[in-house]
Write a protein that holds these residues in place. Structure first.
Motif, PDB file in Angstrom:
ATOM      1  N   ASN A 117      11.378   5.318   6.552  1.00 45.45           N
ATOM      2  CA  ASN A 117      10.899   6.001   5.193  1.00 45.45           C
ATOM      3  C   ASN A 117       9.458   6.979   5.506  1.00 45.45           C
ATOM      4  OD1 ASN A 117       8.363   4.792   4.363  1.00 45.45           O
ATOM      5  ND2 ASN A 117       9.697   3.017   3.943  1.00 45.45           N
ATOM      6  N   THR A 118       9.240   7.958   4.657  1.00 41.66           N
ATOM      7  CA  THR A 118       8.294   8.845   5.059  1.00 41.66           C
ATOM      8  C   THR A 118       6.999   8.245   5.152  1.00 41.66           C
ATOM      9  OG1 THR A 118       9.373  10.366   3.779  1.00 41.66           O
ATOM     10  CG2 THR A 118       7.389  11.120   4.565  1.00 41.66           C
ATOM     11  N   TRP A 119       6.538   7.346   4.275  1.00 42.98           N
ATOM     12  CA  TRP A 119       5.326   6.507   4.316  1.00 42.98           C
ATOM     13  C   TRP A 119       5.179   6.023   5.690  1.00 42.98           C
ATOM     14  CZ3 TRP A 119       0.778   6.984   2.625  1.00 42.98           C
ATOM     15  CH2 TRP A 119      -0.048   5.640   2.658  1.00 42.98           C
ATOM     16  N   TRP A 161       6.742   7.499  -2.445  1.00 39.39           N
ATOM     17  CA  TRP A 161       7.801   7.243  -1.557  1.00 39.39           C
ATOM     18  C   TRP A 161       8.530   6.167  -1.876  1.00 39.39           C
ATOM     19  CZ3 TRP A 161       7.799  11.451   0.913  1.00 39.39           C
ATOM     20  CH2 TRP A 161       6.703  12.187   1.107  1.00 39.39           C
ATOM     21  N   ASP A 166       0.737  -1.213  -0.013  1.00 35.86           N
ATOM     22  CA  ASP A 166      -0.038  -0.054   0.160  1.00 35.86           C
ATOM     23  C   ASP A 166       0.759   1.207   0.014  1.00 35.86           C
ATOM     24  OD1 ASP A 166       0.909  -0.219   2.338  1.00 35.86           O
ATOM     25  OD2 ASP A 166      -0.979   0.029   3.518  1.00 35.86           O
ATOM     26  N   MET A 167       2.184   1.037  -0.046  1.00 36.72           N
ATOM     27  CA  MET A 167       3.069   2.356  -0.055  1.00 36.72           C
ATOM     28  C   MET A 167       2.911   3.101  -1.406  1.00 36.72           C
ATOM     29  SD  MET A 167       7.068   2.921   0.148  1.00 36.72           S
ATOM     30  CE  MET A 167       7.487   2.217   1.886  1.00 36.72           C
ATOM     31  N   PRO A 168       2.321   4.372  -1.405  1.00 37.76           N
ATOM     32  CA  PRO A 168       2.559   5.034  -2.590  1.00 37.76           C
ATOM     33  C   PRO A 168       3.654   5.011  -3.566  1.00 37.76           C
ATOM     34  CG  PRO A 168       1.467   6.376  -0.752  1.00 37.76           C
ATOM     35  CD  PRO A 168       2.312   5.201  -0.233  1.00 37.76           C
TER      36      PRO A 168
END
Lengths: 158, 331
Positions: B286-288, A25, A20-22
């Protein structure tokens, strides 16, 4: 975590990431490609625009699992030397001011020109309206898209 | 910014050469430029910019005597300027470079500019671009350092040719011996110039001889901003760096009364949760992952003087005002 394969700027790419990480990113943090910008994270500003199968797509709203086996182009892959007609026009007209939104502007504009080689002002406004520029470079952007269309028509070189 | 209210324009001080020239130092041998240009040799000048002029415009900062503005002329004729003002789109990378290039009398085609790091201990308190200060405060020092570089290149050519410096003129990156019209490029004497003392009493150009200032040059930052290569703060990448996002309180001045970070800390990739001034930072790989973990934070805020109750009162007041807009006219 999942292993996801796709084509990035013409090269095969595999990443290990949460499905689900866009895509935004994955590009910026996992692959270290910072040309694509984070603006709002909500699909409202267009700063994160990339091409997925040639279509302008908001990478902050695109889960990485959705681009498996697809072709992705980022600003880094549009050209290696700033020679894409849209970039030539952008440089010729000094379009950017602060520049933060411009990767997204250029990706949306180049996707437009790939589908419509001679867009009218109305065509441009319709497609570009989702890309916000806080410096207000809209008039220059419109002018540069017309110029890029001319450059493209003449074979790609100004 | 509070300083803006105090930034009433004052008349430009008359150009005095004496008050800045003793602050220019030859840093060719200090290795500074090697960090930004691989294997750089040539002439590098540093200048401790006077902070007084900033104070005059309301941006008082601690005085610094460390060199903080740089020009570099390489043996390959490439000219590199380090620009201390942040490029936020107003164009200081280009405009300050134009002033430097004008007085250095170099070829604009060979000019590139790099952004200085943010460091108040070196660059003073005000690296921001506000109140039209950049040109007003840096016009004189930029001209001075550019003219000093030009004078040192002339002195190096004078030494090479065994003639008086007065016989040498410059033209767009070239030194010309007026006795016999012999020409050499700046780069070919940059190494020699680097060994010379920094001259004093250097003359700046008569504005009627300007050939770069007043023209419409291409911006130096456009290429990077049209190719995704320009580095913004958020694009900084360091080895093994972590990413933080901040949970902000609902109103200014709040403090954490109590917090449950256990769920957030258990999220994938999370490295830590810490209270900082103005919020709670969630740190992850990481940012997410940091964004996802932030959603799991549970914070109870002490809202202090700007409480929600007061905020609601202000919101009602603003809503009332919005219903009765004041009509603005163009002057």
């Amino acid at each position: 975590m999942a292993s996801i394969k796709f084509t990035l700027n013409g090269n095969p790419q595999t990443v290990e990431a949460s499905p689900d990480m866009p895509l935004l990113w994955v590009l910026r943090d996992v692959l270290g490609m910072t040309g694509t910008k984070f603006g709002c994270g909500a699909g409202l500003c267009g700063a994160c625009t990339v091409h997925v199968e040639g279509s302008a797509t908001r990478s902050c709203q695109t889960q990485i699992s959705r681009v498996a086996d697809k072709k992705i182009t980022t600003i880094e892959g549009l050209s290696t030397d700033g020679s894409h007609p849209v970039q030539q026009a952008w440089i010729e007209l000094d379009v950017p001011q602060c520049g933060y939104c411009q990767s997204g502007q250029i990706m949306t504009a180049s996707a437009l020109l790939a589908k419509n080689s001679k867009p009218s002002d109305a065509d441009i406004d319709e497609v570009m309206r989702g890309n916000i520029c806080r410096c207000g470079t809209y008039q220059s952007i419109r002018k540069a898209i017309h110029m890029a269309a001319d450059i493209k028509a003449k074979g790609g070189r100004a | 910014m509070s300083t803006l209210s105090k930034t009433m324009p004052k008349p430009m001080p008359k150009l005095k050469t004496a008050n800045t020239e003793n602050l220019i130092t030859n840093v060719s041998r200090r290795g500074f430029f090697q960090t930004i240009i691989a294997g750089a040799t040539g002439l590098a000048l540093g200048m401790a910019l006077p902070q007084k002029s900033e104070a005059q415009f309301g941006g008082a900062g601690p005085a610094t005597n460390k060199p903080n503005a740089y020009i570099h002329i390489g043996a390959d004729d490439k000219v590199t300027f380090t620009i201390i003002k942040g490029e936020m789109g107003q164009g200081p990378m280009t405009s300050l470079s134009m002033i430097l290039a004008e007085e250095l009398d170099c070829d604009w085609k060979n000019v590139s500019a790099v952004q200085a790091q943010v460091d108040p201990s070196v660059y003073g308190a005000n690296q921001s671009v506000v109140g039209s200060q950049s040109i007003r405060t840096l016009w004189t020092p930029m001209r001075q350092i550019g003219a000093t570089g030009r004078a040192m290149l002339i002195n190096a050519a004078a030494q090479k040719w065994g003639v008086a410096p007065e016989l040498i003129r410059t033209d767009s990156g070239f030194l010309i011996n007026t006795a016999n019209n012999e020409r050499i490029s700046y780069g070919s004497v940059a190494e020699t110039a680097a060994k010379l003392p920094v001259p004093t009493n250097v003359q700046v150009k008569d504005p009627k001889n300007f050939r770069i200032l007043g023209t419409n040059v291409k911006r130096l930052d456009t290429f990077g901003k049209s190719t995704g290569r320009a580095g913004f703060g958020m694009d900084t990448r360091l080895p093994n760096m972590l990413y933080a996002v901040i949970e902000r309180p609902p109103v200014f001045g709040s403090k954490v009364m109590s917090m449950d970070a256990s769920k957030a800390k258990a999220m994938p990739g999370v490295k830590g949760v810490m209270e900082i001034s103005g919020g709670v930072a969630v740190i992850a790989d990481n940012t997410w992952n940091a964004l996802q973990a932030r959603k799991q934070l549970s914070v109870t805020w002490d809202e202090g003087a700007c409480s929600q109750r007061r905020r609601k009162f202000r919101e009602r007041m603003l809503a009332r005002k919005a219903m009765r807009p004041r009509h603005w006219r163009r002057a």
